[in-house]
Design a protein around this motif. Structure first.
Motif, short mmCIF file in Angstrom:
data_model
loop_
_atom_site.label_atom_id
_atom_site.label_comp_id
_atom_site.label_asym_id
_atom_site.label_seq_id
_atom_site.Cartn_x
_atom_site.Cartn_y
_atom_site.Cartn_z
N LEU A 61 0.39 3.60 -0.15
CA LEU A 61 1.85 2.91 -0.43
C LEU A 61 2.97 4.01 -0.80
N VAL A 62 2.67 4.92 -1.51
CA VAL A 62 3.78 5.72 -1.99
C VAL A 62 3.80 7.19 -0.76
N GLY A 63 2.74 7.26 0.16
CA GLY A 63 2.95 8.25 1.03
C GLY A 63 2.69 9.58 0.61
N SER A 64 1.78 9.74 -0.33
CA SER A 64 1.34 10.99 -0.97
C SER A 64 0.07 10.93 -1.49
N ASP A 65 -0.59 12.09 -1.52
CA ASP A 65 -2.05 12.14 -2.17
C ASP A 65 -1.86 12.32 -3.62
N VAL A 66 -1.54 11.23 -4.28
CA VAL A 66 -1.20 11.57 -5.71
C VAL A 66 -2.52 11.63 -6.54
N SER A 243 -0.60 -0.49 8.85
CA SER A 243 0.60 -0.93 9.08
C SER A 243 0.95 -2.24 8.64
N ALA A 244 -0.23 -3.15 8.80
CA ALA A 244 -0.19 -4.57 8.16
C ALA A 244 0.17 -4.58 6.71
N LEU A 245 -0.52 -3.82 6.14
CA LEU A 245 -0.41 -3.46 4.52
C LEU A 245 0.95 -3.15 4.10
N ILE A 246 1.48 -2.30 4.76
CA ILE A 246 2.67 -1.94 4.48
C ILE A 246 3.93 -2.66 4.70
N SER A 247 3.76 -3.54 5.93
CA SER A 247 4.62 -4.60 6.29
C SER A 247 4.67 -5.72 5.29
N ALA A 248 3.52 -6.05 4.86
CA ALA A 248 3.15 -6.98 4.01
C ALA A 248 4.02 -6.96 2.86
N VAL A 249 3.89 -5.72 2.32
CA VAL A 249 4.33 -5.23 0.87
C VAL A 249 5.93 -5.18 1.10
#
Length: 510
Positions: A61-66, A243-249
């Motif tokens: 979700l945040v685009g980083s390996d936190v 992609s489906a997850l990011i779009s839904a969020v």
């Protein structure tokens, strides 16, 4: 007007209203909470049993390996900060702040809760709460109840959505369920084993009634979609479910913001008379404030995560905003006229048009107050007997319509007539479900009408600008009607659309 520009306008006007001190006390508190909600990122909670892939989802979700692979951390709140920082709540209740997000240093403190602040673009739009609890139904129940009070969107990670998970989620408030997703993890592994379709079907059968959507996500495939040069294999990302997850969020984020914008817009319209005298200041970009520390959850144990994903395609976001921790604001009530018993269609139309003219007058008065520092300047009277006056310009007032405008008007009239037949059929066939479906279709059609008139016609026609203003205000009004969720609102909305058609026909005949 785009949703973004509408949101910016409403947020600016709401801030001016709150700062003015002109609102009644109870309304002032509601307005302040709405403003706080508009200014903060949308709060997402990632929940689920131990080893269900929660940290992988957070990283996605945040685009980083936190949270790197193999790291054990307690419940984590990830928010925006200009510089990396970790605020650790220790078992004795004290807090220790680290000027980094070094997961090894955090683990060495054995905290029970961690708030990480990082300058990641996605965190300007969302904050992420990862909930960690022991593998015990009672502990998971307490942790889930705690988290759902502190989120706007929920993601429940699961490998099979077993009975224990179903019992935990059944106790979640319905309003949270409406904005939550069941995420079946390890989809890439199941697909390779030929078990994905069967496993996902079983999860969906149990989870579908309890969530907004049920989605499958393949962590390893999402990692593989991220190339070494930073680009993303979009086909692979789509196939993994990322992609489906990011779009839904993102859709839930936008809907959450739009809901707050709509409630704020209603509040501003309800109190436009009081706010007309408010001093207006030029809007300015708010300076980022320190992010408030989140409240620590009940003591929990760290959880090992089996699947930690490298960051795939990140959620993009606008300029950062700080994140307070307000409670979810209930929907603002909308004042409405109760429909007269057994009122004929003309009465419903007159009521709708009356409310539209009242809204337009208030917006015009507010715009005039913004344009001048003199509070004494009188806005256009709102109490004139407008209900009795037809909303049609006299033939002598304007020159004949130009060909482009006539063509645009005729196209709109034909489209409204075509839809009218479909709406009548819905009323006949759908029974109790008809009002909601008719309302949704009417909202969509009036918004189309508004957009079409903005893009077509001859700008030199005086009546075209009036028609555009009427259509824009009608689009606002039917959205408010939809929020009222009353059957009579559907009839009023349809009558309003038909009245717009009649006004355009009158202009064509002039």
């Amino acid at each position: 007007m785009s949703n973004q520009s509408l949101g910016n306008r409403v947020q600016s006007e709401l801030k001016q209203a709150v700062d003015s001190g002109l609102l009644p006390r109870s309304v002032q508190e509601k307005a302040a909470k709405l403003l706080e909600r508009l200014q903060q990122p949308v709060r997402i909670a990632v929940m689920g049993l131990p080893r269900s892939g929660k940290s992988s989802l957070l990283n996605l979700l945040v685009g980083s390996d936190v949270i790197p692979d193999g790291v054990r951390l307690p419940t984590l709140q990830l928010t925006y900060g200009d510089t990396p920082q970790s605020i650790c709540t220790l078992p004795d209740g004290s807090k220790q702040t680290l000027d980094s997000v070094d997961t090894a240093a955090i683990s060495a403190l054995s905290p029970v809760f961690v708030e990480m602040q990082m300058p990641l673009p996605a965190l300007a739009k969302i904050s992420v709460l990862e909930v960690v609890a022991p593998d015990d139904p009672a502990a998971m129940h307490r942790a889930t109840q705690w988290a759902t009070k502190r989120c706007d969107v929920g993601l429940w990670c699961t490998r099979g959505y077993v009975e224990a998970e179903q019992d935990i989620w059944a106790a979640v408030p319905e309003n949270v369920k409406d904005h939550s997703f069941c995420m079946m993890t390890r989809a890439d592994i199941l697909k390779a084993e030929g078990l994905l379709e069967t496993a996902f079907g079983a999860v969906r059968n149990f989870a579908k009634p309890e969530f907004n959507q049920v989605l499958a996500i393949g962590t390893l495939q999402a990692i593989a979609a991220r190339r070494a040069d930073g680009s993303v294999d979009k086909d692979m990302m789509r196939d993994s479910g990322g992609s489906a997850l990011i779009s839904a969020v993102l859709k839930q984020v936008d809907q959450g913001k739009q809901s707050a914008v709509d409630m704020a817009d209603v509040l501003l319209h309800q109190h436009a008379d009081l706010l007309a005298d408010a001093p207006k200041a030029a809007p300015a970009e708010p300076a980022p404030e320190p992010v408030a520390q989140a409240e620590a959850p009940p003591a929990v144990e760290p959880e090992p995560e089996a699947e930690i994903a490298a960051a795939p395609e990140p959620v993009t976001a606008p300029e950062p905003e700080p994140e307070p921790e307000p409670e979810v604001v209930p929907e603002a009530p909308v004042e409405q006229k109760p429909p007269a018993p057994a009122a004929p269609p003309p009465a419903s139309r007159q009521d709708a048009m009356s409310r539209l003219r009242e809204m337009a007058a208030k917006k015009k008065a507010l715009a005039q107050a913004q344009a001048t520092p003199e509070a004494e300047q009188s806005p256009e009277p709102e109490d004139a007997p407008k209900e009795a006056a037809p909303a049609v310009v006299a033939p002598a007032a304007n020159p004949p319509l130009r060909p482009a405008t006539r063509e645009a008007y005729q196209h709109v009239i034909n489209a409204i007539e075509d839809q009218g037949h479909g709406l009548s059929a819905i009323f006949d066939e759908k029974g109790d479900d008809a009002p909601a479906e008719v309302m949704a279709m009417t909202v969509e059609r009036i918004q189309w009408l508004c957009d079409y008139l903005q893009e077509n016609g001859d700008d030199e026609d005086v009546s075209l600008q009036r028609a555009r203003d009427t259509a824009f205000d009608a689009a606002d009004l039917v959205q408010l009607m939809q929020m009222e969720k009353q059957d009579s609102a559907a009839l009023e909305a349809v009558s309003l659309m038909l009245q717009i058609k009649r006004e355009l026909q009158a202009d064509l005949a002039a």
